[in-house]
Design a protein around this motif. Structure first.
Motif, PDB file in Angstrom:
ATOM      1  N   PRO A  15       0.847  -1.200   0.000  1.00 32.34           N
ATOM      2  CA  PRO A  15       0.000   0.000   0.000  1.00 32.34           C
ATOM      3  C   PRO A  15       0.881   1.247   0.000  1.00 32.34           C
ATOM      4  CG  PRO A  15       0.050  -0.955   2.184  1.00 32.34           C
ATOM      5  CD  PRO A  15       0.847  -1.874   1.294  1.00 32.34           C
ATOM      6  N   LEU A  16       0.396   2.296  -0.655  1.00 33.98           N
ATOM      7  CA  LEU A  16       1.159   3.543  -0.747  1.00 33.98           C
ATOM      8  C   LEU A  16       0.260   4.746  -0.486  1.00 33.98           C
ATOM      9  CD1 LEU A  16       3.087   2.962  -4.112  1.00 33.98           C
ATOM     10  CD2 LEU A  16       4.019   2.764  -1.818  1.00 33.98           C
ATOM     11  N   THR A  17       0.832   5.786   0.087  1.00 32.22           N
ATOM     12  CA  THR A  17       0.146   7.067   0.147  1.00 32.22           C
ATOM     13  C   THR A  17       0.382   7.761  -1.188  1.00 32.22           C
ATOM     14  OG1 THR A  17       2.051   8.259   0.988  1.00 32.22           O
ATOM     15  CG2 THR A  17       0.576   7.273   2.641  1.00 32.22           C
ATOM     16  N   LEU A  36      -3.791   8.601  -9.599  1.00 34.99           N
ATOM     17  CA  LEU A  36      -4.414   7.710  -8.616  1.00 34.99           C
ATOM     18  C   LEU A  36      -5.935   7.807  -8.684  1.00 34.99           C
ATOM     19  CD1 LEU A  36      -2.022   8.181  -5.586  1.00 34.99           C
ATOM     20  CD2 LEU A  36      -2.412   6.055  -6.848  1.00 34.99           C
ATOM     21  N   ALA A  37      -6.458   9.000  -8.907  1.00 28.62           N
ATOM     22  CA  ALA A  37      -7.910   9.167  -9.040  1.00 28.62           C
ATOM     23  C   ALA A  37      -8.423   8.405 -10.265  1.00 28.62           C
ATOM     24  CB  ALA A  37      -8.271  10.643  -9.136  1.00 28.62           C
ATOM     25  N   LYS A  38      -7.683   8.490 -11.377  1.00 28.18           N
ATOM     26  CA  LYS A  38      -8.081   7.759 -12.582  1.00 28.18           C
ATOM     27  C   LYS A  38      -8.008   6.252 -12.356  1.00 28.18           C
ATOM     28  CE  LYS A  38      -6.687  11.182 -16.000  1.00 28.18           C
ATOM     29  NZ  LYS A  38      -5.766  11.483 -17.101  1.00 28.18           N
ATOM     30  N   LEU A  39      -6.941   5.798 -11.718  1.00 32.30           N
ATOM     31  CA  LEU A  39      -6.795   4.370 -11.442  1.00 32.30           C
ATOM     32  C   LEU A  39      -7.889   3.866 -10.502  1.00 32.30           C
ATOM     33  CD1 LEU A  39      -2.907   4.167 -10.980  1.00 32.30           C
ATOM     34  CD2 LEU A  39      -4.245   3.211 -12.873  1.00 32.30           C
ATOM     35  N   ARG A  40      -8.269   4.712  -9.562  1.00 34.16           N
ATOM     36  CA  ARG A  40      -9.336   4.330  -8.630  1.00 34.16           C
ATOM     37  C   ARG A  40     -10.672   4.234  -9.356  1.00 34.16           C
ATOM     38  NH1 ARG A  40     -12.110   7.662  -4.094  1.00 34.16           N
ATOM     39  NH2 ARG A  40     -13.243   5.995  -3.047  1.00 34.16           N
ATOM     40  N   ARG A  41     -10.971   5.201 -10.235  1.00 32.94           N
ATOM     41  CA  ARG A  41     -12.224   5.164 -10.993  1.00 32.94           C
ATOM     42  C   ARG A  41     -12.288   3.949 -11.907  1.00 32.94           C
ATOM     43  NH1 ARG A  41     -11.373  10.818 -11.346  1.00 32.94           N
ATOM     44  NH2 ARG A  41     -10.501  10.581 -13.427  1.00 32.94           N
ATOM     45  N   SER A  42     -11.146   3.541 -12.438  1.00 36.39           N
ATOM     46  CA  SER A  42     -11.127   2.379 -13.341  1.00 36.39           C
ATOM     47  C   SER A  42     -11.176   1.062 -12.579  1.00 36.39           C
ATOM     48  CB  SER A  42      -9.875   2.412 -14.217  1.00 36.39           C
ATOM     49  OG  SER A  42      -8.727   2.099 -13.449  1.00 36.39           O
ATOM     50  N   GLN A  46      -7.565   0.504  -5.066  1.00 42.69           N
ATOM     51  CA  GLN A  46      -8.584   0.832  -4.082  1.00 42.69           C
ATOM     52  C   GLN A  46      -7.990   1.791  -3.065  1.00 42.69           C
ATOM     53  OE1 GLN A  46     -10.253  -2.800  -2.520  1.00 42.69           O
ATOM     54  NE2 GLN A  46     -11.718  -2.832  -4.188  1.00 42.69           N
ATOM     55  N   ARG A  47      -8.871   2.521  -2.412  1.00 39.17           N
ATOM     56  CA  ARG A  47      -8.475   3.551  -1.449  1.00 39.17           C
ATOM     57  C   ARG A  47      -8.953   3.130  -0.071  1.00 39.17           C
ATOM     58  NH1 ARG A  47     -11.032   8.230   0.684  1.00 39.17           N
ATOM     59  NH2 ARG A  47      -9.637  10.003   0.813  1.00 39.17           N
ATOM     60  N   GLN A  48      -8.110   3.332   0.933  1.00 35.70           N
ATOM     61  CA  GLN A  48      -8.482   3.006   2.307  1.00 35.70           C
ATOM     62  C   GLN A  48      -8.067   4.152   3.217  1.00 35.70           C
ATOM     63  OE1 GLN A  48      -6.521  -0.445   3.850  1.00 35.70           O
ATOM     64  NE2 GLN A  48      -7.695  -0.446   5.738  1.00 35.70           N
ATOM     65  N   ALA A  53      -3.412   8.104   7.530  1.00 35.09           N
ATOM     66  CA  ALA A  53      -3.219   8.456   6.125  1.00 35.09           C
ATOM     67  C   ALA A  53      -4.282   7.804   5.245  1.00 35.09           C
ATOM     68  CB  ALA A  53      -1.846   8.005   5.667  1.00 35.09           C
ATOM     69  N   VAL A  54      -4.288   8.231   3.996  1.00 32.31           N
ATOM     70  CA  VAL A  54      -5.104   7.587   2.973  1.00 32.31           C
ATOM     71  C   VAL A  54      -4.168   6.680   2.185  1.00 32.31           C
ATOM     72  CG1 VAL A  54      -6.511   7.923   0.916  1.00 32.31           C
ATOM     73  CG2 VAL A  54      -6.678   9.535   2.813  1.00 32.31           C
TER      74      VAL A  54
END
Length: 63
Positions: A15-17, A36-42, A46-48, A53-54
């Protein structure tokens, strides 16, 4: 460079910030956050949210 490559160390997913991702990929922080936003939408990452931290992490096959 593969956009998911920074999420792996010695073949194992980590996992990375957003800051860690920027440093490992050689991007600026705003560029890294955008990607990261694009990768998350695709669905590629995943985001935690934790207390500290996020974290972003790759989605392994079968999850």
């Amino acid at each position: 460079m593969d956009s998911l490559a920074p999420f792996y160390r010695q073949g194992q997913p980590i996992p990375l910030t957003a800051t860690d991702y920027a440093n490992r990929s050689g991007m600026t922080l705003p560029q890294a956050k955008g990607l990261l936003a694009k990768l998350r939408r695709s669905g590629a990452v995943q985001r935690q949210q934790t207390h500290e931290a996020v974290l972003f992490y790759v989605r392994e096959a079968g999850q």
